[in-house]
Motif scaffolding. Structure first.
Motif, PDB file in Angstrom:
ATOM      1  N   UNK A  28       0.825  -1.207   0.000  1.00 39.12           N
ATOM      2  CA  UNK A  28       0.000   0.000   0.000  1.00 39.12           C
ATOM      3  C   UNK A  28       0.859   1.258   0.000  1.00 39.12           C
ATOM      4  N   UNK A  29       2.080   1.142   0.514  1.00 32.14           N
ATOM      5  CA  UNK A  29       3.012   2.267   0.501  1.00 32.14           C
ATOM      6  C   UNK A  29       3.479   2.627  -0.903  1.00 32.14           C
ATOM      7  N   UNK A  30       3.249   1.752  -1.862  1.00 35.28           N
ATOM      8  CA  UNK A  30       3.593   2.032  -3.251  1.00 35.28           C
ATOM      9  C   UNK A  30       2.626   3.038  -3.880  1.00 35.28           C
ATOM     10  N   UNK A  31       1.496   3.253  -3.212  1.00 33.57           N
ATOM     11  CA  UNK A  31       0.486   4.179  -3.724  1.00 33.57           C
ATOM     12  C   UNK A  31       0.762   5.586  -3.202  1.00 33.57           C
ATOM     13  N   UNK A  32       0.548   6.552  -4.046  1.00 36.85           N
ATOM     14  CA  UNK A  32       0.714   7.950  -3.674  1.00 36.85           C
ATOM     15  C   UNK A  32      -0.611   8.438  -3.095  1.00 36.85           C
ATOM     16  N   UNK A  33      -0.558   9.109  -1.960  1.00 31.63           N
ATOM     17  CA  UNK A  33      -1.774   9.590  -1.302  1.00 31.63           C
ATOM     18  C   UNK A  33      -2.593  10.533  -2.186  1.00 31.63           C
ATOM     19  N   UNK A  34      -1.977  11.099  -3.199  1.00 35.95           N
ATOM     20  CA  UNK A  34      -2.694  12.019  -4.088  1.00 35.95           C
ATOM     21  C   UNK A  34      -3.334  11.299  -5.271  1.00 35.95           C
ATOM     22  N   UNK A  35      -3.097   9.992  -5.389  1.00 33.94           N
ATOM     23  CA  UNK A  35      -3.718   9.218  -6.457  1.00 33.94           C
ATOM     24  C   UNK A  35      -5.210   9.065  -6.182  1.00 33.94           C
ATOM     25  N   UNK A  36      -6.011   8.952  -7.239  1.00 34.16           N
ATOM     26  CA  UNK A  36      -7.437   8.703  -7.006  1.00 34.16           C
ATOM     27  C   UNK A  36      -7.642   7.290  -6.471  1.00 34.16           C
ATOM     28  N   UNK A  37      -8.749   7.085  -5.831  1.00 30.69           N
ATOM     29  CA  UNK A  37      -9.074   5.758  -5.336  1.00 30.69           C
ATOM     30  C   UNK A  37      -9.203   5.729  -3.830  1.00 30.69           C
ATOM     31  N   UNK A  38      -9.535   4.569  -3.335  1.00 31.31           N
ATOM     32  CA  UNK A  38      -9.749   4.360  -1.903  1.00 31.31           C
ATOM     33  C   UNK A  38      -8.508   3.819  -1.188  1.00 31.31           C
ATOM     34  N   UNK A  39      -7.754   2.947  -1.843  1.00 28.43           N
ATOM     35  CA  UNK A  39      -6.617   2.324  -1.171  1.00 28.43           C
ATOM     36  C   UNK A  39      -5.553   3.323  -0.699  1.00 28.43           C
ATOM     37  N   UNK A  40      -5.317   4.429  -1.414  1.00 30.58           N
ATOM     38  CA  UNK A  40      -4.353   5.403  -0.885  1.00 30.58           C
ATOM     39  C   UNK A  40      -4.796   6.048   0.431  1.00 30.58           C
ATOM     40  N   UNK A  41      -6.066   5.916   0.788  1.00 26.39           N
ATOM     41  CA  UNK A  41      -6.571   6.458   2.050  1.00 26.39           C
ATOM     42  C   UNK A  41      -6.098   5.676   3.276  1.00 26.39           C
ATOM     43  N   UNK A  42      -5.680   4.431   3.084  1.00 31.37           N
ATOM     44  CA  UNK A  42      -5.326   3.582   4.227  1.00 31.37           C
ATOM     45  C   UNK A  42      -4.115   4.178   4.937  1.00 31.37           C
ATOM     46  N   UNK A  43      -4.300   4.458   6.222  1.00 33.41           N
ATOM     47  CA  UNK A  43      -3.259   5.061   7.059  1.00 33.41           C
ATOM     48  C   UNK A  43      -2.385   3.952   7.646  1.00 33.41           C
ATOM     49  N   UNK A  44      -1.098   3.910   7.294  1.00 33.43           N
ATOM     50  CA  UNK A  44      -0.248   2.836   7.811  1.00 33.43           C
ATOM     51  C   UNK A  44       0.067   2.974   9.304  1.00 33.43           C
ATOM     52  N   UNK A  45      -0.251   4.111   9.895  1.00 27.00           N
ATOM     53  CA  UNK A  45       0.065   4.350  11.307  1.00 27.00           C
ATOM     54  C   UNK A  45      -1.179   4.453  12.190  1.00 27.00           C
ATOM     55  N   UNK A  46      -2.348   4.425  11.603  1.00 25.28           N
ATOM     56  CA  UNK A  46      -3.582   4.570  12.366  1.00 25.28           C
ATOM     57  C   UNK A  46      -4.645   3.630  11.850  1.00 25.28           C
TER      58      UNK A  46
END
Length: 111
Positions: A38-56
């Protein structure tokens, strides 16, 4: 760092519940690999998976899980190795189960 996932039949309490009455299925074995994928995804990319917070904590309802499921093929093209691939396949299974279970939630627990 790792991300564990739990599928619940209804919105779980963020407080630890010893009865775990809403728990349907959990995924605890791919934590670091899933976080890496999931860290391979950029938080600015569209979609739902970039929303996943690796620390929360992050929760998807059944509609969000269904939308995120469409992002799995693109994520699989980016993964590095069999560990991340297995983690993404496990994620896909839980997303599909959530999407098919009315009222359910997928709870991502980062650390």
């Amino acid at each position: 760092m790792g991300i564990e996932i739990e599928l619940h039949s209804s919105r779980p309490s963020k407080k630890w519940d010893p009865s775990r009455e809403t728990l349907i299925k959990g995924s605890y074995q791919h934590g670091a690999a899933l976080a890496g994928a999931l860290g391979l995804l950029n938080a600015k990319e569209p979609g739902k998976l970039p929303w996943v917070d690796p620390y929360g904590d992050t929760m998807f309802n059944e509609q969000e899980a269904e939308a995120a499921l469409t992002e799995i093929p693109g994520l699989l093209r980016r993964v590095a190795g069999p560990g991340q691939e297995a983690a993404v396949h496990d994620l896909a299974e839980l997303l599909a189960l959530c999407a098919a279970t009315p009222g359910s939630y997928l709870w991502f627990m980062g650390d």
